[in-house]
Design an enzyme around this catalytic site. Structure first.
Site, mmCIF file in Angstrom:
data_model
loop_
_atom_site.group_PDB
_atom_site.id
_atom_site.type_symbol
_atom_site.label_atom_id
_atom_site.label_comp_id
_atom_site.label_asym_id
_atom_site.label_seq_id
_atom_site.Cartn_x
_atom_site.Cartn_y
_atom_site.Cartn_z
ATOM 1 C CG ASN A 64 -2.475 -4.498 -7.313
ATOM 2 O OD1 ASN A 64 -1.976 -4.401 -8.424
ATOM 3 N ND2 ASN A 64 -3.015 -3.486 -6.671
ATOM 4 C CG ASP A 65 -5.016 -9.016 -3.559
ATOM 5 O OD1 ASP A 65 -4.002 -9.292 -2.895
ATOM 6 O OD2 ASP A 65 -5.849 -8.174 -3.197
ATOM 7 C CB CYS B 114 -9.202 -1.640 -10.663
ATOM 8 S SG CYS B 114 -9.604 -2.995 -9.563
ATOM 9 C CD GLU C 186 -9.064 -8.479 -5.191
ATOM 10 O OE1 GLU C 186 -8.130 -7.680 -5.094
ATOM 11 O OE2 GLU C 186 -9.967 -8.587 -4.340
ATOM 12 N NE ARG D 61 -0.863 -6.319 -2.692
ATOM 13 C CZ ARG D 61 -2.090 -5.840 -2.923
ATOM 14 N NH1 ARG D 61 -3.066 -6.666 -3.227
ATOM 15 N NH2 ARG D 61 -2.343 -4.572 -2.853
ATOM 16 C CG HIS E 142 -2.177 -0.970 0.537
ATOM 17 N ND1 HIS E 142 -3.256 -0.468 -0.131
ATOM 18 C CD2 HIS E 142 -2.242 -2.312 0.437
ATOM 19 C CE1 HIS E 142 -3.981 -1.492 -0.580
ATOM 20 N NE2 HIS E 142 -3.390 -2.616 -0.242
ATOM 21 N NE ARG F 245 -11.213 -2.605 -2.274
ATOM 22 C CZ ARG F 245 -9.889 -2.751 -2.413
ATOM 23 N NH1 ARG F 245 -9.418 -3.548 -3.353
ATOM 24 N NH2 ARG F 245 -9.068 -2.096 -1.640
HETATM 25 C C1 PEP Z 1 -5.874 -5.518 -6.512
HETATM 26 O O1 PEP Z 1 -5.733 -6.467 -5.736
HETATM 27 O O2 PEP Z 1 -5.450 -5.512 -7.677
HETATM 28 C C2 PEP Z 1 -6.530 -4.294 -6.065
HETATM 29 C C3 PEP Z 1 -6.759 -3.303 -6.909
HETATM 30 O O3 PEP Z 1 -6.885 -4.224 -4.761
HETATM 31 P P1 PEP Z 1 -5.869 -3.850 -3.582
HETATM 32 O O4 PEP Z 1 -4.579 -3.413 -4.209
HETATM 33 O O5 PEP Z 1 -6.534 -2.781 -2.803
HETATM 34 O O6 PEP Z 1 -5.763 -5.150 -2.856
HETATM 35 MG MG MG Z 2 -6.897 -6.565 -3.927
#
Ligand code: PEP
Ligand code: MG
Length: 586
Positions: free
Chosen positions: A458-459, A506, A435, A469, A189, A332
């Site tokens: 990302n997930d 996203c 995800e 990650r 984050h 979300r």
């Molecule tokens: C993701 O997992 O790609 C995502 C956009 O959510 P976050 O990064 O908040 O887990």
């Molecule tokens: Mg995510």
């Protein structure tokens, strides 16, 4: 030169501002004899204020979440008043003639080494509670930032262990040019926050805090993942030149905010923004975003002094919707757990937090709390005169069809409750975040119960690669350009198209120029990214045609290693938009 993970592109040169512990400034001068009594009184005052905070938190959480969940604050209050704890702090102030924050720092150190020797998980968790109490106490004793930031000249390079969301908010108006963290990876984050503000950043630089002191000259190369401390004059001036180029390029690209987002062959694109709060939403509009593709609501909870109730949530959602010209916002639901926790949801230490009790799983365990959020979103979507709205409600980390059905029935119930209470609410599309690999495999079946899909790459990437990650030791495996990831994405996007369902991506890769070309080649036309990337991607899109992107994808899918894909795509990018090289990460 020190090497880390390039997480936010660009180059920054500035003076180091090290945050060892954001809440403490222990290196005080020491107190004069006559000040000791005053310091004890200051400590007592902080204890009283902290006790009031905890009482208020307990009350609010007990009424809004549940009595069980609120108990944590009683436990914190008993630590705060614990005679042993109190006498340790007081003795340090009196005996060592040190400030109350320094005493707290010392006591925390003592507890940390004491707890480090125990194997008892329960006791280990108590350390987190002690820490939490100390953070609260310190908040009443010190400015959140250590004094000294204002003494450092010019743009700052923040050097931190890991940048927590609450710390980012506290950084306020500081002129931060670059960020370096000891832990974290591409999609942690801290990295996402740096990117959303267009600040060059490097993560996962081991022991950097040991090698830098406040005021050192630091270069952050967010393209290559390099950090240089007090470099030679000629090296410094070379990087300053790069920094100027980076800033100029960003300024130039930002001018394209009103230019339509479309490819060179005239295909329209939707470039939306990922945001955490209203400030980000406004930045997104300034960058030319056509909507919010991901509003991460957990920041509303993480930065709130206690728990935002339904009315507060409603106000926050309404503000964001109103900030977007067409009211196009995808909200979300809470995505906590993993690297983001709030104490009142009763989160406990887990061996595998990312595979554990996080996100939708945690929301299901707190049905009332979850229902409150759903109601607030539905109410925020209620039609209003003179305000266009296209609100979508999105659920993170959906793994099974049963979960999606359960979510839908909660939304139905929330509508029923609002109708019974006579409160206006609006129509929202319901979607899932893709995800989890299991959901990708069963996408055809999930598509029957959703209005849209948003790929959380990302997930998805971390779960596909079985690599945390946020763990710098393994996050090199989290490569969105790896052949298996590209194959899964191609299949998911094709499945959504076949079913006639809207699909967006996203995750952070949406803002990566090389990844964008491939996603466009997969037929994706809707993207949501950190606002700072929108101008870059718009510029790239305007130089890219669908046949060219499809050909690049076709070739990329024939490679068997990530290195091959990356090298090939770097060459492609060089041909398509050589001016954007500086805005990609290695
Ligand atoms: C993701 O997992 O790609 C995502 C956009 O959510 P976050 O990064 O908040 O887990
Ligand atoms: Mg995510």
């Amino acid at each position: 030169m020190r090497k880390g993970i390039a997480v936010s592109p660009g180059v920054a040169v500035g003076r180091a501002y090290c945050i060892h512990e954001i809440f403490l400034s222990p290196e005080g001068e020491g107190l004069a004899e006559e000040d000791v009594r005053g310091e004890l009184a200051r400590y007592e005052e902080a204890v009283e204020k902290t006790a009031l905070d905890l009482e208020a938190l307990h009350h609010k959480v007990a009424t809004q979440v549940g009595k069980e969940e609120a108990k944590i604050f009683l436990a914190h209050a008993s630590i705060l008043h614990d005679p042993n704890f109190t006498s340790k702090v007081r003795e340090f102030i009196v005996g060592e003639k040190q400030s109350a924050p320094a005493a707290l720092h010392h006591v925390l150190g003592e507890y940390t080494s004491l707890f480090a020797r125990t194997k008892d998980e329960y006791l280990k968790e108590r350390l987190a509670d002690v820490r939490d109490v100390i953070i609260r106490l310190s908040g009443h004793l010190t400015d959140v930032l250590q004094p000294g930031a204002e003494d450092i000249e010019g743009p700052l390079i923040l050097i931190v262990e890991e940048l927590l969301p609450s710390q980012v908010v506290m950084l306020g108006d500081l002129q931060v040019a670059g960020i370096v963290t000891q832990t974290g990876g591409q999609t942690s984050h801290a990295a996402i926050l740096a990117r959303s503000r267009g600040i060059p950043a490097v993560s996962g630089v081991p022991n950097i805090l040991k090698h830098v002191t406040n005021g050192d000259l630091v270069v952050v190369d967010g393209r290559e993942g390099h950090v240089l401390v007090n470099p030679a004059a000629e090296v410094e001036s070379a990087y300053r030149k790069l920094q100027r180029e980076f800033v100029d390029l960003k300024d130039k690209l930002a001018e394209n905010r009103d230019v339509p987002a479309e490819s060179s062959c005239g295909q329209a694109l939707e470039l939306m923004a990922n945001v955490n709060n209203l400030q980000d939403a406004r930045a997104a509009v300034a960058m030319g975003a056509t909507g919010i593709g991901l509003f991460r609501t957990e920041y509303l909870f993480l930065t709130h002094p206690d728990v935002p109730d339904e009315e507060e949530q409603l106000a926050a959602y309404r503000d964001i919707i109103a900030a977007m010209p067409d009211g196009r916002v995808t909200i979300r639901t809470l995505d906590l757990g993993g690297d983001k926790t709030i104490p009142y949801l009763g989160h406990s230490r887990e061996a595998n937090p990312f595979m554990g009790w996080r996100s939708i799983r945690l929301s299901f365990e707190h049905p009332e709390f979850f229902a409150t959020q759903i109601r607030a979103v539905l109410r925020a979507a209620a039609p209003e005169k003179g305000c266009r709205k296209q609100v979508r409600l999105m659920f993170p980390m959906i793994t099974t069809l049963d979960e999606m059905r359960r979510v839908r029935s909660m939304v139905r119930r929330a509508r029923g409750d609002l109708a019974a209470q006579g409160k206006p609410y609006g129509d929202v599309d319901i979607g899932l975040m893709l995800e989890v690999p299991a959901a990708a495999i069963s996408i055809e079946c999930l598509l029957k119960v959703v209005d849209f899909v948003s790929i959380g790459s990302n997930d998805l990437v971390q779960y596909l690669m079985a690599a945390d990650r946020d763990n710098p030791k393994v996050s090199h495996l989290c490569q969105p350009l790896s052949p298996p990831v590209l194959r899964v994405l191609t299949d998911v996007i094709a499945a959504c198209h076949r079913a006639g369902k809207s699909v967006t991506l996203c995750g952070e890769m949406a803002g990566g120029p090389r990844a964008f070309v491939l996603l466009f080649g997969m037929g994706l036309r809707s993207f949501s990214m950190s606002p700072a990337f929108i101008p870059t991607i718009k510029e790239l899109a305007r130089r890219l045609s669908a046949p060219r992107a499809e050909a690049a994808l076709h070739r990329a899918l024939q490679f068997s290693t990530t290195g091959q894909v990356k090298r090939f795509m770097s060459r492609q990018l060089e041909e398509i938009a050589p001016n954007l090289r500086m805005l990609d990460t290695a």
